[in-house]
Design a protein around this motif. Structure first.
Motif, PDB file in Angstrom:
ATOM      1  N   GLN A   9       0.745  -1.426  -0.035  1.00  0.00           N
ATOM      2  CA  GLN A   9       0.084   0.000  -0.044  1.00  0.00           C
ATOM      3  C   GLN A   9       0.765   1.362   0.015  1.00  0.00           C
ATOM      4  O   GLN A   9       1.407   1.449  -0.897  1.00  0.00           O
ATOM      5  CB  GLN A   9      -0.900   0.144   1.220  1.00  0.00           C
ATOM      6  CG  GLN A   9      -1.851  -0.941   1.187  1.00  0.00           C
ATOM      7  CD  GLN A   9      -3.079  -1.075   2.205  1.00  0.00           C
ATOM      8  OE1 GLN A   9      -2.876  -0.595   3.234  1.00  0.00           O
ATOM      9  NE2 GLN A   9      -4.321  -1.398   1.856  1.00  0.00           N
ATOM     10  N   HIS A  10       0.707   1.938   1.003  1.00  0.00           N
ATOM     11  CA  HIS A  10       1.740   3.339   1.121  1.00  0.00           C
ATOM     12  C   HIS A  10       2.947   3.074   1.191  1.00  0.00           C
ATOM     13  O   HIS A  10       3.457   2.107   1.853  1.00  0.00           O
ATOM     14  CB  HIS A  10       1.033   4.023   2.445  1.00  0.00           C
ATOM     15  CG  HIS A  10      -0.512   3.827   2.347  1.00  0.00           C
ATOM     16  ND1 HIS A  10      -1.387   4.560   1.732  1.00  0.00           N
ATOM     17  CD2 HIS A  10      -1.241   3.394   3.304  1.00  0.00           C
ATOM     18  CE1 HIS A  10      -2.458   4.244   2.201  1.00  0.00           C
ATOM     19  NE2 HIS A  10      -2.535   3.668   3.112  1.00  0.00           N
ATOM     20  N   GLY A  11       3.819   4.373   0.682  1.00  0.00           N
ATOM     21  CA  GLY A  11       5.310   4.261   0.922  1.00  0.00           C
ATOM     22  C   GLY A  11       5.533   5.005   2.276  1.00  0.00           C
ATOM     23  O   GLY A  11       6.327   4.489   3.068  1.00  0.00           O
ATOM     24  N   ILE A  12       4.769   6.091   2.227  1.00  0.00           N
ATOM     25  CA  ILE A  12       4.990   7.216   3.577  1.00  0.00           C
ATOM     26  C   ILE A  12       3.561   7.652   4.062  1.00  0.00           C
ATOM     27  O   ILE A  12       2.975   8.194   3.118  1.00  0.00           O
ATOM     28  CB  ILE A  12       6.009   8.233   3.328  1.00  0.00           C
ATOM     29  CG1 ILE A  12       7.348   7.553   3.219  1.00  0.00           C
ATOM     30  CG2 ILE A  12       5.963   9.066   4.678  1.00  0.00           C
ATOM     31  CD1 ILE A  12       8.221   8.742   2.683  1.00  0.00           C
ATOM     32  N   VAL A  13       2.915   7.523   5.299  1.00  0.00           N
ATOM     33  CA  VAL A  13       1.806   8.213   5.674  1.00  0.00           C
ATOM     34  C   VAL A  13       2.229   8.805   6.976  1.00  0.00           C
ATOM     35  O   VAL A  13       2.936   8.244   7.877  1.00  0.00           O
ATOM     36  CB  VAL A  13       0.543   7.241   5.758  1.00  0.00           C
ATOM     37  CG1 VAL A  13      -0.460   7.758   6.353  1.00  0.00           C
ATOM     38  CG2 VAL A  13       0.321   6.547   4.497  1.00  0.00           C
ATOM     39  N   ILE A  14       1.757  10.180   7.156  1.00  0.00           N
ATOM     40  CA  ILE A  14       2.117  10.856   8.440  1.00  0.00           C
ATOM     41  C   ILE A  14       0.650  11.522   8.927  1.00  0.00           C
ATOM     42  O   ILE A  14       0.159  11.712   8.032  1.00  0.00           O
ATOM     43  CB  ILE A  14       3.163  11.635   8.099  1.00  0.00           C
ATOM     44  CG1 ILE A  14       3.527  12.300   9.604  1.00  0.00           C
ATOM     45  CG2 ILE A  14       3.035  12.818   7.201  1.00  0.00           C
ATOM     46  CD1 ILE A  14       5.293  13.043   9.657  1.00  0.00           C
ATOM     47  N   SER A  15       0.739  11.765  10.150  1.00  0.00           N
ATOM     48  CA  SER A  15      -0.519  12.643  10.607  1.00  0.00           C
ATOM     49  C   SER A  15      -0.020  13.351  11.765  1.00  0.00           C
ATOM     50  O   SER A  15       1.195  12.902  12.459  1.00  0.00           O
ATOM     51  CB  SER A  15      -1.685  11.795  11.081  1.00  0.00           C
ATOM     52  OG  SER A  15      -1.510  10.630  12.039  1.00  0.00           O
ATOM     53  N   GLY A  16      -0.652  14.196  12.414  1.00  0.00           N
ATOM     54  CA  GLY A  16      -0.174  14.912  13.332  1.00  0.00           C
ATOM     55  C   GLY A  16      -0.108  16.450  13.218  1.00  0.00           C
ATOM     56  O   GLY A  16      -0.493  17.150  12.371  1.00  0.00           O
ATOM     57  N   GLU A  17       1.100  17.009  13.911  1.00  0.00           N
ATOM     58  CA  GLU A  17       1.237  18.545  13.611  1.00  0.00           C
ATOM     59  C   GLU A  17       2.732  18.906  13.355  1.00  0.00           C
ATOM     60  O   GLU A  17       3.464  18.120  14.453  1.00  0.00           O
ATOM     61  CB  GLU A  17       0.497  19.462  14.763  1.00  0.00           C
ATOM     62  CG  GLU A  17      -1.004  19.122  14.953  1.00  0.00           C
ATOM     63  CD  GLU A  17      -1.579  19.997  15.918  1.00  0.00           C
ATOM     64  OE1 GLU A  17      -0.906  20.857  16.638  1.00  0.00           O
ATOM     65  OE2 GLU A  17      -3.057  20.013  16.101  1.00  0.00           O
TER      66      GLU A  17
END
Length: 396
Positions: A9-17
């Motif tokens: 699926q994803h290579g890079i996924v990020i969440s936050g601030e």
């Protein structure tokens, strides 16, 4: 640079601030989609993405910069419910459906990216990837809001910038400024009629070489001025501006209007060096891009390379014509350990008597503005705090 490849699926996924994703190469991602890519019409993942923290809590202030994302079986780079996120100076080639996709996001910047399609291998059932796509697919009532798309170069994409209505929300306050779109196979700009009543949108000073054009709906939401449209039959396309007076589009000789690099530029190859789309060093040729009746007003202070734009006669498109914008000048100096170095760099702008030089990982002295020879060579001293073989910096 960190390398991510062959992910299901994803290579890079990020969440936050307040996060940054930079200097990565990501490819062969979303491999689960490869076998059915030519038949499916929805449901694929993203190669690189910023996701919301929760369904109703947006991620904030995430920067994607200087990443190379290519040959993806999902969208190249996505903002999904992202507030204040930015995509700056990324090279995204052969994404699936969209090279950059903003979904239910707001207060976001798309600047100085190279967005390209060079192969049909990753085409969808509709064709190759769009440069930048906008929608509220996962946003419920969250509309696309306060988006700036400027100084990008899009080559060979199916569309340039595309809003498609999906879900209940629409868009507002979208600004598309000083972009160069080349060999676009369908629409340079296409905004479907949204479910809301958008306002404060601008389309200014863009250059588009394309196959077919679709007007905006509703046009009343847009301030449109000093864009140049030129189709594959080498016929200028007339599209009524809302500001700036009358316009008579002109036929152009591409090899004189642009910097053809001594005839080495094949303008019909999607692997075209973006420097081939820089204005010619003969300003009168470049000024043919101005429409009769008015000249563009400056919308963005600097161009794709960081050159300061003229405040009186700014060029349209991503690249500014500027005598001070020299490419690949030679800089000879001494590092902190007294070792002589030859450093390649771009001189972006130089007019003042004293300049501050800003570069990655480097501390530069304030120096007198060098006098550039015809070859763009100059010599000065500098001190590295961390040696680096090559860099791009700007005068400020």
């Amino acid at each position: 640079e960190p390398l991510f490849r062959s992910s299901i699926q994803h290579g890079i996924v990020i969440s936050g601030e307040n996060n940054e994703v930079s200097g990565n190469e990501v490819y062969d991602c979303v491999m689960e989609n490869k076998a059915t890519a030519k038949t499916i019409t929805s449901g694929w993942s993203q190669c690189v993405a910023a996701w919301s923290i929760t369904n109703d809590q947006f991620s904030k202030n995430i920067l994607f910069e200087n990443n190379y994302i290519h040959d993806a079986w999902g969208e190249g780079l996505d903002f999904l419910k992202c507030d204040g996120c930015s995509a700056i100076k990324n090279n995204i080639t052969n994404g699936f459906s969209m090279n950059i996709y903003l979904d239910a996001s707001k207060n976001s910047l798309i600047e100085g990216n190279i967005l390209r399609v060079t192969s049909s291998e990753h085409d969808t059932v509709w064709g190759g990837a769009c440069g930048v796509g906008l929608a509220s697919e996962s946003g419920n009532d969250y509309k696309i809001e306060n988006i700036v798309i400027k100084n990008n170069v899009m080559i060979g994409t199916r569309m340039g910038v595309y809003f498609f209505q999906i879900g209940p929300a629409g868009y507002t306050n979208v600004k598309i400024l000083h972009n160069t779109l080349w060999l676009v196979s369908v629409n340079p700009f296409w905004f479907q009629n949204p479910n809301n009543s958008p306002a404060f949108c601008e389309l200014r000073n863009n250059f588009a070489y394309f196959d077919w054009f679709q007007e905006f709906s509703p046009k009343s939401a847009w301030t449109i001025g000093n864009n140049y449209y030129y189709n594959y039959e080498d016929v200028p396309y007339t599209f009524a501006d809302t500001v700036g007076g009358s316009r008579a589009a002109k036929t152009l000789d591409l090899n004189t209007v642009f910097n053809s690099k001594g005839g080495k530029c094949n303008y019909y190859d999607t692997n075209l060096d973006v420097e081939c789309l820089r204005p010619s060093t003969t300003p009168n040729d470049w000024l043919k891009l101005y429409h009769s009746g008015s000249k563009p007003s400056i919308q963005v202070e600097t161009d794709f390379s960081g050159c300061t734009r003229s405040t009186t006669t700014p060029s349209i498109g991503a690249f500014e014509y500027s005598e001070g914008c020299k490419e690949n000048a030679e800089n000879q100096g001494t590092s902190g350990d007294s070792t002589d170095l030859q450093v390649k760099y771009k001189i972006n702008y130089c007019t003042s008597d004293s300049v501050k030089i800003v570069g990655d990982f480097c501390s530069w002295n304030v120096l007198s503005c060098p006098t550039l020879s015809n070859e763009g060579n100059c010599v000065w001293g500098y001190t590295f705090t961390k040696p680096k073989d090559s860099m791009t910096f700007k005068f400020v």
